[in-house]
Design a protein around this motif. Sequence first.
Motif, PDB file in Angstrom:
ATOM      1  N   HIS A 288       1.032  -1.723  -0.068  1.00  0.00           N
ATOM      2  CA  HIS A 288      -0.467  -0.047   0.025  1.00  0.00           C
ATOM      3  C   HIS A 288       0.698   1.476   0.018  1.00  0.00           C
ATOM      4  N   PRO A 289       0.886   2.817  -0.458  1.00  0.00           N
ATOM      5  CA  PRO A 289       1.154   3.680  -0.536  1.00  0.00           C
ATOM      6  C   PRO A 289       1.378   4.294   0.216  1.00  0.00           C
ATOM      7  N   THR A 290       1.191   4.449   1.515  1.00  0.00           N
ATOM      8  CA  THR A 290       0.993   4.749   2.801  1.00  0.00           C
ATOM      9  C   THR A 290       1.981   3.807   3.752  1.00  0.00           C
ATOM     10  N   MET A 291       2.334   2.780   3.334  1.00  0.00           N
ATOM     11  CA  MET A 291       3.200   1.709   3.602  1.00  0.00           C
ATOM     12  C   MET A 291       4.764   2.090   3.695  1.00  0.00           C
ATOM     13  N   PRO A 292       6.125   1.889   4.498  1.00  0.00           N
ATOM     14  CA  PRO A 292       7.076   2.026   3.883  1.00  0.00           C
ATOM     15  C   PRO A 292       7.616   0.675   3.232  1.00  0.00           C
ATOM     16  N   VAL A 293       8.644   0.980   1.954  1.00  0.00           N
ATOM     17  CA  VAL A 293       8.540  -0.661   1.899  1.00  0.00           C
ATOM     18  C   VAL A 293      10.477  -0.894   2.656  1.00  0.00           C
ATOM     19  N   ALA A 294      10.204  -2.673   3.109  1.00  0.00           N
ATOM     20  CA  ALA A 294      10.629  -3.106   3.639  1.00  0.00           C
ATOM     21  C   ALA A 294      12.239  -3.468   2.554  1.00  0.00           C
ATOM     22  N   LEU A 295      13.427  -2.343   3.789  1.00  0.00           N
ATOM     23  CA  LEU A 295      14.732  -2.529   3.270  1.00  0.00           C
ATOM     24  C   LEU A 295      15.608  -3.667   4.653  1.00  0.00           C
ATOM     25  N   GLY A 296      16.795  -4.248   4.035  1.00  0.00           N
ATOM     26  CA  GLY A 296      17.257  -4.610   4.978  1.00  0.00           C
ATOM     27  C   GLY A 296      17.779  -6.721   5.274  1.00  0.00           C
ATOM     28  N   VAL A 297      17.563  -6.563   6.022  1.00  0.00           N
ATOM     29  CA  VAL A 297      17.388  -8.576   6.828  1.00  0.00           C
ATOM     30  C   VAL A 297      16.342  -9.398   6.802  1.00  0.00           C
ATOM     31  N   ILE A 298      15.378  -9.116   5.561  1.00  0.00           N
ATOM     32  CA  ILE A 298      14.163  -9.467   6.013  1.00  0.00           C
ATOM     33  C   ILE A 298      13.780 -10.622   6.683  1.00  0.00           C
ATOM     34  N   TYR A 299      14.594 -11.674   6.371  1.00  0.00           N
ATOM     35  CA  TYR A 299      14.490 -13.335   6.240  1.00  0.00           C
ATOM     36  C   TYR A 299      15.743 -14.095   7.031  1.00  0.00           C
ATOM     37  N   CYS A 300      15.914 -14.891   7.674  1.00  0.00           N
ATOM     38  CA  CYS A 300      17.001 -15.349   7.508  1.00  0.00           C
ATOM     39  C   CYS A 300      17.134 -17.045   8.524  1.00  0.00           C
ATOM     40  N   ASP A 301      17.609 -18.281   8.009  1.00  0.00           N
ATOM     41  CA  ASP A 301      16.945 -18.919   8.633  1.00  0.00           C
ATOM     42  C   ASP A 301      17.098 -20.319   8.353  1.00  0.00           C
ATOM     43  N   PRO A 302      18.673 -20.049   8.442  1.00  0.00           N
ATOM     44  CA  PRO A 302      19.742 -21.077   7.714  1.00  0.00           C
ATOM     45  C   PRO A 302      19.577 -22.913   8.156  1.00  0.00           C
ATOM     46  N   LYS A 303      19.352 -23.658   6.744  1.00  0.00           N
ATOM     47  CA  LYS A 303      19.397 -24.850   6.992  1.00  0.00           C
ATOM     48  C   LYS A 303      20.767 -25.890   6.556  1.00  0.00           C
ATOM     49  N   PRO A 304      20.536 -27.040   6.445  1.00  0.00           N
ATOM     50  CA  PRO A 304      22.133 -27.691   5.533  1.00  0.00           C
ATOM     51  C   PRO A 304      22.133 -26.812   4.008  1.00  0.00           C
ATOM     52  N   SER A 305      22.786 -27.269   3.585  1.00  0.00           N
ATOM     53  CA  SER A 305      22.501 -26.675   2.389  1.00  0.00           C
ATOM     54  C   SER A 305      22.826 -27.657   1.026  1.00  0.00           C
ATOM     55  N   PHE A 306      22.659 -27.524   0.099  1.00  0.00           N
ATOM     56  CA  PHE A 306      22.260 -28.546  -1.444  1.00  0.00           C
ATOM     57  C   PHE A 306      23.513 -28.832  -1.198  1.00  0.00           C
ATOM     58  N   GLU A 307      24.637 -28.723  -1.704  1.00  0.00           N
ATOM     59  CA  GLU A 307      26.452 -29.207  -2.096  1.00  0.00           C
ATOM     60  C   GLU A 307      26.424 -29.898  -1.252  1.00  0.00           C
ATOM     61  N   GLN A 308      26.260 -29.062   0.393  1.00  0.00           N
ATOM     62  CA  GLN A 308      26.452 -30.169   1.812  1.00  0.00           C
ATOM     63  C   GLN A 308      25.930 -31.802   1.823  1.00  0.00           C
ATOM     64  N   ASP A 309      25.338 -31.763   1.725  1.00  0.00           N
ATOM     65  CA  ASP A 309      23.893 -32.821   2.162  1.00  0.00           C
ATOM     66  C   ASP A 309      24.790 -33.894   0.731  1.00  0.00           C
ATOM     67  N   VAL A 310      25.286 -33.289  -0.794  1.00  0.00           N
ATOM     68  CA  VAL A 310      25.159 -34.209  -1.861  1.00  0.00           C
ATOM     69  C   VAL A 310      26.520 -34.679  -1.106  1.00  0.00           C
ATOM     70  N   VAL A 311      28.138 -33.664  -0.803  1.00  0.00           N
ATOM     71  CA  VAL A 311      28.673 -33.930  -0.680  1.00  0.00           C
ATOM     72  C   VAL A 311      28.943 -35.439   0.612  1.00  0.00           C
ATOM     73  N   THR A 312      28.427 -34.877   1.449  1.00  0.00           N
ATOM     74  CA  THR A 312      27.924 -36.086   2.990  1.00  0.00           C
ATOM     75  C   THR A 312      27.567 -37.182   1.745  1.00  0.00           C
ATOM     76  N   GLN A 313      26.291 -37.281   1.518  1.00  0.00           N
ATOM     77  CA  GLN A 313      25.784 -38.506   0.596  1.00  0.00           C
ATOM     78  C   GLN A 313      27.271 -39.273  -0.222  1.00  0.00           C
ATOM     79  N   ASN A 314      27.700 -38.426  -0.615  1.00  0.00           N
ATOM     80  CA  ASN A 314      28.188 -39.430  -1.583  1.00  0.00           C
ATOM     81  C   ASN A 314      29.496 -40.021  -0.668  1.00  0.00           C
ATOM     82  N   ALA A 315      29.816 -39.040   0.021  1.00  0.00           N
ATOM     83  CA  ALA A 315      30.989 -39.357   0.722  1.00  0.00           C
ATOM     84  C   ALA A 315      30.908 -40.938   1.857  1.00  0.00           C
ATOM     85  N   LYS A 316      29.473 -41.122   1.957  1.00  0.00           N
ATOM     86  CA  LYS A 316      29.260 -42.499   3.031  1.00  0.00           C
ATOM     87  C   LYS A 316      28.696 -43.362   1.628  1.00  0.00           C
TER      88      LYS A 316
END
Length: 345
Positions: A288-316
């Motif tokens: 809405h035009p009356t609302m400010p625009v949200a800037l900066g870091v809005i969301y950050c909730d890490p979890k294991p990344s794709f290549e980490q899982d691939v490397v772990t699976q391959n090693a196993k």
Amino acid sequence: MNDMTPTKLKPNDFATDQEVRWCPGCGDYAILKGVQRTMAEMGARPENTVFISGIGCSSRFPYYMETYGFHTIHGRAPALATGVKLANPDLDVWIITGDGDGLSIGGNHMLHLLRRNLDCQVLLFNNEIYGLTKGQYSPTSRIGTRSPSTPYGSVDAPAEPCTFALGAGARFLARCIDTAQKQMPDILKRAHAHQGASFVELYQNCIVYNDDVFEPFTNKKDSANTQIWLTHGEPMLFAKGEKGLKLNRDDLHLEIVDVVDGDWEAAGVLAHDEKNRTLAQMLVEMRHPTMPVALGVIYCDPKPSFEQDVVTQNAKESAGKVVDLGALIRKGQTWEVNQKKLREQ
């Protein structure tokens, strides 16, 4: 001093000898300077850094970064980046894309990159227009946008990049403005530090085909009232601390409240929680035009990344096994092509 100690690099050390070729006044210049400055400040090493782009004005970026880089094909930068990261997980991979490249022909690739959570940084330059191909409307162009392809005004409902990214499963969302040089390095450093796919939308002015489309919230005169810069754990205040965002619990939306004498808690102002996905959804959808625009870091909730899982699976799966290509070829169904029988048939 140890001769093996890496030399501290400056922003200019990340600039190539290539002539920077964007239109005079383009917001890409500011982003380039911001990225080069960030690389130096966080001690990035050119030999360990890769910039990968698709097609568009923003996609000239790798030519101007003194690092490794790929200028790939339209919308496919996420696919190339996935291959690079799987081949060498230790590389710092940055994807440079635009609203057309990343959300139109590349939308499917972008979705799966974010869903898989590949450890990389996606910088999406959003100017709400196709600049390289001379001003056609893009997925983010607003209703009514007049362009060579929509001379009477676009009737398409625009895509919202951060809403798309959140829906695709992104674990890190941030927004910045091309000219916000003070805030940009900190946002990019946060994106780089995040383990997984980091999605950063950069509002970028196209001075030729869509000039000042973001002016209602980027002009310095009114920016205190039209922008809200978010910090985790800090109250969501703007307008020099005189206004803030409160949760309307009746229909679950954010609303503006006045803050008297700095008492934001009495006014019901929320503290920003970057791990709250529901709050992130409300922040990116404040249109809405009356609302400010949200800037900066809005969301950050890490979890294991794709290549980490691939490397772990391959090693196993390969642990204790002997590599035998011949045995692999002979495994399963095989057949023999008998030339004599083929001729007889």
